[in-house]
Design a protein around this motif. Structure first.
Motif, PDB file in Angstrom:
ATOM      1  N   TRP A  18       0.863  -1.179   0.000  1.00 18.59           N
ATOM      2  CA  TRP A  18       0.000   0.000   0.000  1.00 18.59           C
ATOM      3  C   TRP A  18       0.900   1.229   0.000  1.00 18.59           C
ATOM      4  O   TRP A  18       1.524   1.549   0.996  1.00 18.59           O
ATOM      5  CB  TRP A  18      -0.894  -0.042   1.234  1.00 18.59           C
ATOM      6  N   GLY A  19       0.970   1.894  -1.115  1.00 17.18           N
ATOM      7  CA  GLY A  19       1.807   3.077  -1.242  1.00 17.18           C
ATOM      8  C   GLY A  19       1.103   4.315  -0.711  1.00 17.18           C
ATOM      9  O   GLY A  19       0.026   4.681  -1.194  1.00 17.18           O
ATOM     10  N   ILE A  20       1.704   4.968   0.289  1.00 13.88           N
ATOM     11  CA  ILE A  20       1.148   6.197   0.859  1.00 13.88           C
ATOM     12  C   ILE A  20       2.046   7.349   0.408  1.00 13.88           C
ATOM     13  O   ILE A  20       3.183   7.478   0.884  1.00 13.88           O
ATOM     14  CB  ILE A  20       1.104   6.159   2.405  1.00 13.88           C
ATOM     15  N   ARG A  21       1.562   8.147  -0.509  1.00 12.74           N
ATOM     16  CA  ARG A  21       2.354   9.265  -1.034  1.00 12.74           C
ATOM     17  C   ARG A  21       2.175  10.484  -0.141  1.00 12.74           C
ATOM     18  O   ARG A  21       1.053  10.901   0.146  1.00 12.74           O
ATOM     19  CB  ARG A  21       1.946   9.588  -2.471  1.00 12.74           C
ATOM     20  N   LEU A  22       3.289  11.047   0.291  1.00 10.39           N
ATOM     21  CA  LEU A  22       3.258  12.236   1.137  1.00 10.39           C
ATOM     22  C   LEU A  22       3.695  13.449   0.336  1.00 10.39           C
ATOM     23  O   LEU A  22       4.708  13.401  -0.385  1.00 10.39           O
ATOM     24  CB  LEU A  22       4.187  12.055   2.342  1.00 10.39           C
ATOM     25  N   VAL A  23       2.936  14.522   0.453  1.00 11.27           N
ATOM     26  CA  VAL A  23       3.287  15.786  -0.196  1.00 11.27           C
ATOM     27  C   VAL A  23       3.193  16.897   0.846  1.00 11.27           C
ATOM     28  O   VAL A  23       2.564  16.741   1.889  1.00 11.27           O
ATOM     29  CB  VAL A  23       2.369  16.093  -1.397  1.00 11.27           C
ATOM     30  N   GLU A  34       3.843   1.441   2.685  1.00  9.81           N
ATOM     31  CA  GLU A  34       5.124   1.979   2.214  1.00  9.81           C
ATOM     32  C   GLU A  34       4.949   3.463   1.872  1.00  9.81           C
ATOM     33  O   GLU A  34       4.170   3.823   0.985  1.00  9.81           O
ATOM     34  CB  GLU A  34       5.641   1.220   0.994  1.00  9.81           C
ATOM     35  N   TYR A  35       5.683   4.305   2.580  1.00  7.36           N
ATOM     36  CA  TYR A  35       5.586   5.748   2.393  1.00  7.36           C
ATOM     37  C   TYR A  35       6.605   6.211   1.357  1.00  7.36           C
ATOM     38  O   TYR A  35       7.751   5.738   1.325  1.00  7.36           O
ATOM     39  CB  TYR A  35       5.813   6.473   3.723  1.00  7.36           C
ATOM     40  N   HIS A  36       6.175   7.163   0.537  1.00  8.54           N
ATOM     41  CA  HIS A  36       7.049   7.698  -0.503  1.00  8.54           C
ATOM     42  C   HIS A  36       6.550   9.095  -0.863  1.00  8.54           C
ATOM     43  O   HIS A  36       5.544   9.568  -0.331  1.00  8.54           O
ATOM     44  CB  HIS A  36       7.046   6.780  -1.735  1.00  8.54           C
ATOM     45  N   GLY A  37       7.260   9.769  -1.741  1.00 10.29           N
ATOM     46  CA  GLY A  37       6.809  11.075  -2.205  1.00 10.29           C
ATOM     47  C   GLY A  37       7.636  12.231  -1.667  1.00 10.29           C
ATOM     48  O   GLY A  37       8.448  12.070  -0.747  1.00 10.29           O
ATOM     49  N   PRO A  38       7.417  13.424  -2.198  1.00 10.80           N
ATOM     50  CA  PRO A  38       8.237  14.585  -1.836  1.00 10.80           C
ATOM     51  C   PRO A  38       8.087  15.019  -0.387  1.00 10.80           C
ATOM     52  O   PRO A  38       8.980  15.662   0.164  1.00 10.80           O
ATOM     53  CB  PRO A  38       7.753  15.672  -2.798  1.00 10.80           C
ATOM     54  N   GLY A  39       6.967  14.683   0.257  1.00 12.21           N
ATOM     55  CA  GLY A  39       6.774  15.065   1.647  1.00 12.21           C
ATOM     56  C   GLY A  39       7.747  14.397   2.602  1.00 12.21           C
ATOM     57  O   GLY A  39       7.942  14.865   3.735  1.00 12.21           O
ATOM     58  N   THR A  75      -3.065   2.633  -3.427  1.00  9.76           N
ATOM     59  CA  THR A  75      -2.445   3.946  -3.282  1.00  9.76           C
ATOM     60  C   THR A  75      -3.312   4.865  -2.425  1.00  9.76           C
ATOM     61  O   THR A  75      -4.528   4.705  -2.335  1.00  9.76           O
ATOM     62  CB  THR A  75      -2.220   4.613  -4.653  1.00  9.76           C
ATOM     63  N   ASP A  76      -2.641   5.801  -1.779  1.00 12.56           N
ATOM     64  CA  ASP A  76      -3.304   6.835  -1.009  1.00 12.56           C
ATOM     65  C   ASP A  76      -2.354   8.022  -0.974  1.00 12.56           C
ATOM     66  O   ASP A  76      -1.155   7.882  -1.268  1.00 12.56           O
ATOM     67  CB  ASP A  76      -3.615   6.349   0.407  1.00 12.56           C
ATOM     68  N   GLU A  77      -2.869   9.190  -0.619  1.00  7.69           N
ATOM     69  CA  GLU A  77      -2.024  10.383  -0.559  1.00  7.69           C
ATOM     70  C   GLU A  77      -2.427  11.227   0.643  1.00  7.69           C
ATOM     71  O   GLU A  77      -3.615  11.379   0.939  1.00  7.69           O
ATOM     72  CB  GLU A  77      -2.142  11.204  -1.842  1.00  7.69           C
ATOM     73  N   ILE A  78      -1.422  11.750   1.333  1.00 10.68           N
ATOM     74  CA  ILE A  78      -1.653  12.659   2.452  1.00 10.68           C
ATOM     75  C   ILE A  78      -0.906  13.958   2.177  1.00 10.68           C
ATOM     76  O   ILE A  78       0.312  13.944   1.960  1.00 10.68           O
ATOM     77  CB  ILE A  78      -1.172  12.052   3.786  1.00 10.68           C
TER      78      ILE A  78
END
Length: 664
Positions: free
Chosen positions: A165-170, A201-206, A265-268
């Motif tokens: 489960w990809g959690i994208r942080l911005v 699994e956390y990823h992203g520019p945040g 996927t999800d995004e915070i």
């Protein structure tokens, strides 16, 4: 539940970690896989059983790269029993080649992160919050103690291949909002069952704005979503952390591959977060602090593995500096480690907290596991802890809320639940400019290294009168018939099956005595009624997510000791489901969840033809029929056990199966 990807996950950090440690099985979600384990972690509330299991396995010396025994839970010594455990654990660590972290040295998860965590490694721990190690780019898995004992003996760790489960942080966190609010936001969206058989699994520019210890806060409470584990990449933030504690050479970069794809996927958006709080009885009961502002507060506790960083204590100290906690409020500080207490003291934070009315306690888990700091009945207790299950605090009629250090400190000052932004605006307080040391304290004086093999072989286990041996369990009969001694609803926690708290915890090494506490938070008569039924066996019937929470295998062993042969539930939490199989308890699920409501307490049930249905060569989907002999009804049930687990259940558990060479 997150947005599903119609494809299959590829190129993720989680997949890279699993690929590098895969010993058998296919990396297809739902398949059982076997992993090589590099490191293990045990703590004193679960470690005594692990050491008894090593004894039962006949192990001479651990075969992992690193194994560490921490003493951080049962450190409130009101009589000799906890001290006996510590003596036993130290002797076992010396005997088997395990590092030993002395009582008061620190909570296992942040202490392990500082001294032993290495990106790219696997870590198996007999504590459900072992997943905090994912903050360093490890595959860190909380599991039952027997699974850890087997890993220490050089055997693989078996898990169900999870979805990723990809959690994208911005964005970046705004003032007065911190990492605790990130994981509370995920719980607010998805509740406590959403992560079962999934890796977050956390990823992203945040990520760039989150320190390694911020990530620890988030990874730790992935357990509260039921997740297999949480994984962060090993990047510059991890490198800075390892360098700061003098272990820069242990850094390895581990990032998602270009174009990585996730199963869900999800995004915070971090910049959009607001202070959050979990209402009493469930970590998933999350609302904005502003929605419950004004509720009276009797206690605020800062610390635990869920908020263990120096930053969390420094923030609290800066907020209360020169002020006094509200009348009638107890502000309790649990430093997460001896080193953090040193840094707090050098910086003046300890003085500021004490001057404001705070009480500083030992470095350890303490109130998180109900070992001291129990709140007054019915009075709101705000805690930076990971769990607030009923009675876990040590008070039966408790009212525990989970929040960030900022919210806890602001509320301690006002005497009511307070949004820290509102407190800052009212008193015209700017966000503190926290100046944390570039080189935090590193103190390994309370870590005892393993003895050389020849010296270790001469060490005997020091077993006090409160330390029993592991019970022997018989094989599963072909037919099981008996009464339903407990009928339960959804989200029964292991705290409700085998309680925490200062009354029960000192008996963690004494299974016969600990059994007297089994299910007493739900039904105080269960232990006696089970004794009356005897070895003939009985059933437990439950709803969704049975066995959530702590990894304690006591919640499987003590009911089994009292005669439990099978649980029929709508669904299970991952670790408890494994623990039941490990100790020969058959975990079944209703084909039709509505059948749960048709069974009543004290109905008599019968399962027959078990040997054929669970045989190693049986179809994994073999149907089982549960007969309610009281009502003349029959219900279709099934299991999700692998061939290996079926063999273990038939033998009466993993250890009997190994003794008979049934598992190879």
């Amino acid at each position: 539940m997150g947005t599903k990807n119609p494809g299959r996950a590829t190129g993720t950090v989680t997949q890279q970690l699993i690929e590098a440690h895969l010993l058998s099985g296919r990396m297809e979600p739902g398949e059982e896989i076997a992993l090589r384990v590099d490191q293990t972690l045990t703590q004193d509330a679960t470690g005594t059983l692990v050491m008894q299991e090593l004894e039962a396995l006949g192990l001479d010396r651990v075969r992992t790269e690193v194994s560490v025994q921490y003493v951080d839970h049962n450190i409130l010594q009101t009589d000799e029993r906890n001290a006996e455990d510590h003596t036993f654990l130290r002797s076992a660590a010396r005997r088997y080649g395990v590092w030993y972290s002395k009582p008061g040295n620190g909570v296992s998860h942040p202490t392990h992160m500082q001294h032993f965590g290495i990106p790219g490694k696997t870590l198996a721990g007999s504590d459900s919050h072992t997943c905090a190690g994912g903050s360093l780019g490890m595959l860190a898995l909380g599991t039952g103690g027997l699974e850890v004992a087997l890993a220490m003996a050089g055997r693989p760790l078996h898990i169900t291949m999870p979805h990723i489960w990809g959690i994208r942080l911005v964005g970046e966190l705004p003032p007065w909002v911190s990492a605790k609010d990130v994981i509370l936001e995920l719980l607010r969206r998805h509740d406590v069952r959403s992560g079962v058989h999934r890796v977050l699994e956390y990823h992203g520019p945040g990520l760039a704005s989150l320190t390694a210890m911020d990530r620890h806060v988030i990874a730790n409470m992935g357990a509260e979503l039921g997740a297999t584990t949480t994984v962060f990449p090993s990047d510059d933030a991890v490198h800075r952390f390892l360098h700061s504690v003098g272990r820069g050479d242990d850094f390895t970069e581990l990032l998602p591959r270009p174009g990585a794809v996730y199963d869900l996927t999800d995004e915070i958006d971090l910049s959009a977060l607001r202070p959050l709080i979990a209402r009493p009885t469930s970590p998933g009961n999350v609302v904005r602090v502003s929605e419950v502002a004004g509720e009276p507060v009797g206690q605020a506790v800062i610390g635990s593995s869920a908020n263990p960083g120096l930053r969390d204590f420094a923030m609290s100290a800066a907020m209360v500096k020169g002020r006094q906690t509200a009348a009638g409020v107890s502000l309790d500080i649990n430093p997460a480690s001896r080193e953090i207490l040193q840094d707090m003291t050098r910086s003046g934070a300890t003085f500021d907290l004490i001057a404001a009315g705070a009480r500083v306690h030992q470095s350890g888990c303490l109130g998180c596991i109900g070992m001291g700091q129990a709140p007054a009945a019915g009075r709101n207790s705000l805690r930076t802890f990971p769990r607030n299950f009923p009675g876990r605090s040590g008070t039966e009629d408790d009212a525990v809320w989970l929040c960030s250090p900022e919210t806890a400190a602001a509320s301690a000052l006002t005497g009511v639940i307070t949004d820290p932004r509102d407190w800052a605006a009212q008193y015209e307080v700017a966000p503190p400019d926290l100046r944390l040391p570039d080189r935090p304290a590193v103190n390994d004086a309370m870590l005892e290294a393993p003895l050389p093999p020849e010296e270790a072989a001469r060490v005997g286990l020091e077993r006090g009168p409160n330390i029993s041996v592991l019970p022997d369990f018989d094989a599963l009969p072909d037919t099981v018939e008996g009464p339903v001694l407990l009928k339960a609803g959804d989200n029964v926690s292991t705290d409700e099956i085998s309680p925490a708290g200062a009354r029960a915890l000192p008996y963690r090494s004494n299974i016969p005595k600990l059994s007297d506490f089994t299910f007493t938070r739900i039904d105080a008569t269960y232990p006696q009624r089970a004794a009356d039924v005897g070895s003939g066996g009985h059933f437990v019937v439950a709803g969704e997510n049975y066995g959530q929470g702590s990894s304690r295998e006591h919640a499987a062993i003590t009911p089994r000791h009292l005669g439990l042969r099978a649980v029929i539930a709508k669904s299970y939490a991952r670790i408890h489901w494994q623990n039941l199989a490990n100790f020969g308890v058959l975990a079944l699920e209703f084909d039709d969840p509505d059948d749960h409501d048709r069974i009543r307490g004290d109905d008599r049930l019968r399962l027959s033809g078990l040997h054929a249905a669970l045989a190693p060569d049986a179809d994994a989907g073999t149907a089982l029929h549960l007969t309610n002999t009281t009502r003349g009804e029959e219900y279709a049930v099934h299991h999700s056990l692998s061939q290996r687990q079926r063999t273990a259940v038939l033998a009466g558990g993993i250890i009997p199966a190994l003794t008979r060479d049934a598992l190879g």
